[in-house]
Design a protein around this motif. Sequence first.
Motif, short mmCIF file in Angstrom:
data_model
loop_
_atom_site.label_atom_id
_atom_site.label_comp_id
_atom_site.label_asym_id
_atom_site.label_seq_id
_atom_site.Cartn_x
_atom_site.Cartn_y
_atom_site.Cartn_z
N PRO A 150 -3.95 -0.61 0.73
CA PRO A 150 -2.85 -0.70 1.71
C PRO A 150 -1.67 0.19 1.35
CG PRO A 150 -2.90 -2.64 0.32
CD PRO A 150 -4.14 -1.87 0.00
N ARG A 151 -1.05 0.73 2.39
CA ARG A 151 0.17 1.53 2.25
C ARG A 151 1.34 0.71 2.74
NH1 ARG A 151 0.27 6.46 5.41
NH2 ARG A 151 1.69 7.29 3.83
N ILE A 152 2.38 0.60 1.91
CA ILE A 152 3.52 -0.26 2.22
C ILE A 152 4.79 0.57 2.28
CG2 ILE A 152 4.83 -2.29 1.51
CD1 ILE A 152 2.29 -2.94 -0.28
N ALA A 153 5.50 0.47 3.39
CA ALA A 153 6.80 1.13 3.53
C ALA A 153 7.90 0.16 3.10
CB ALA A 153 7.02 1.56 4.98
N VAL A 154 8.82 0.62 2.28
CA VAL A 154 9.91 -0.21 1.78
C VAL A 154 11.22 0.27 2.38
CG1 VAL A 154 11.08 -1.09 -0.26
CG2 VAL A 154 8.64 -0.53 -0.38
N GLU A 184 8.06 1.33 -10.26
CA GLU A 184 7.30 0.39 -11.10
C GLU A 184 6.05 -0.09 -10.38
OE1 GLU A 184 6.53 -1.44 -14.60
OE2 GLU A 184 8.28 -0.17 -14.18
N ALA A 185 6.16 -0.32 -9.08
CA ALA A 185 5.00 -0.77 -8.31
C ALA A 185 3.91 0.28 -8.30
CB ALA A 185 5.43 -1.10 -6.88
N LYS A 186 4.30 1.53 -8.19
CA LYS A 186 3.30 2.62 -8.20
C LYS A 186 2.56 2.67 -9.53
CE LYS A 186 5.63 5.65 -4.88
NZ LYS A 186 6.35 6.94 -4.70
N LYS A 187 3.25 2.37 -10.61
CA LYS A 187 2.59 2.35 -11.92
C LYS A 187 1.51 1.27 -11.98
CE LYS A 187 6.64 4.02 -14.49
NZ LYS A 187 7.67 3.67 -15.51
N GLU A 188 1.67 0.23 -11.14
CA GLU A 188 0.69 -0.85 -11.09
C GLU A 188 -0.42 -0.59 -10.05
OE1 GLU A 188 2.59 -4.61 -10.55
OE2 GLU A 188 4.05 -4.28 -12.17
N ALA A 220 3.40 2.05 -2.57
CA ALA A 220 4.67 1.70 -1.94
C ALA A 220 5.50 2.96 -1.80
CB ALA A 220 5.40 0.66 -2.78
N LEU A 221 6.05 3.18 -0.63
CA LEU A 221 6.82 4.39 -0.35
C LEU A 221 8.17 4.02 0.25
CD1 LEU A 221 3.91 6.43 1.26
CD2 LEU A 221 4.75 6.61 -1.08
N GLY A 222 9.18 4.84 -0.03
CA GLY A 222 10.51 4.59 0.48
C GLY A 222 11.55 4.86 -0.61
N PRO A 223 12.75 4.31 -0.46
CA PRO A 223 13.20 3.46 0.64
C PRO A 223 13.55 4.23 1.90
CG PRO A 223 14.96 3.73 -0.99
CD PRO A 223 13.76 4.43 -1.54
#
Length: 365
Positions: free
Chosen positions: A203-207, A234-238, A242-245
């Motif tokens: 999944p791709r998540i926009a923040v 940090e989320a990308k390292k996991e 997640a993209l943004g803000p």
Amino acid sequence: MTNTIKVGISHGDINGISYEVIMKTLLDPRILEMCTPIIYGSPKVAAYHRKALNINNLSLNHIRNPKEAGPNRAHVLNCIDDDVRVELGKSTPMAGEASFMALDKAVTDLHEGLIDVLVTAPINKDNIQSEKFNFPGHTEFLAQRFNAGNFLMLMVSETMKVGLVTTHLPLSQVADHITKEVILSKLRIISHSLQQDFAITRPRIAVFGLNPHAGDNGLLGNEENEIILPAIVEAKKEGIIALGPYPADGFFGSENYRRFDAILAMYHDQGLIPFKLASFERGVNYTAGLPVVRTSPAHGTAYALAGEGKASPDSFRQALYLALDIYKNRQIHEEISRNPLKKYDITSNQEDESVDIEAEDEQNY
């Protein structure tokens, strides 16, 4: 058979449109082919609304516990006192007490595995307040009952999924509750839920940012640079995409929300105003992060429509459909997790793809 899935339905506020949308949904014979619905409420109140709305072709089987609920029939389980009084269109203490009693019984049965999923009809967040219910809404109550330290209010429709970092908070308190740790925990929940509950592989998540124009590089606030962006990194390292803000106004205005599987908004109205504008009649409120499945229609009690026969059942129907879909997706996910396919090292390709996605997003915003 799929119709053996027992769907508990808490009747919500008896003076609003809950019984109308529930009964209109159950009039569709296809529902009984998909599940076994159990209304946690009152046969007396159901009969009152059925008469007021002139609904004559719906049969509700009265049961004392969920074990008595057989397939191919809709059921009602009495949870409240028989002397309850319906006052259409009014908020009353009696209606609040009836809301809680039905919800409490349904949640207890869900916890004990007597029903498989829960669909909650709308409550009045004011008249339900008591010593037993001191919560801003369903979401927080359910989180406590199921000991969920991390949970997420996720609004779902055919066009978008919107999660919230903060939910029912005064706007003056929102900034104090936006931290890197909280955002990161919400990103973990939404990413896992999209995979487990919605069967989305990557999944791709926009923040969203917190401030207008996502802070304009610190001109309108520093939360984006100091809190939100570090959480995204940090989320990308996991392994979370997640993209943004992103600025919320331009994001929805350009319709680029269609390029993401979900959106993480910082506060209630930032996410829910555009969501309800686009999906009010068919939107669903889902509580992600719980060990159980709970959904609800996106609308409220709608006292002004009570007893008029004008309320649309679409949102409630979608809430029921979504609960069934998530329940089945979780079963599939659990089975796959027990017998995983052999993994191959494709890290380099994934990293290249992530770089391409970010570069494309930077060009578009």
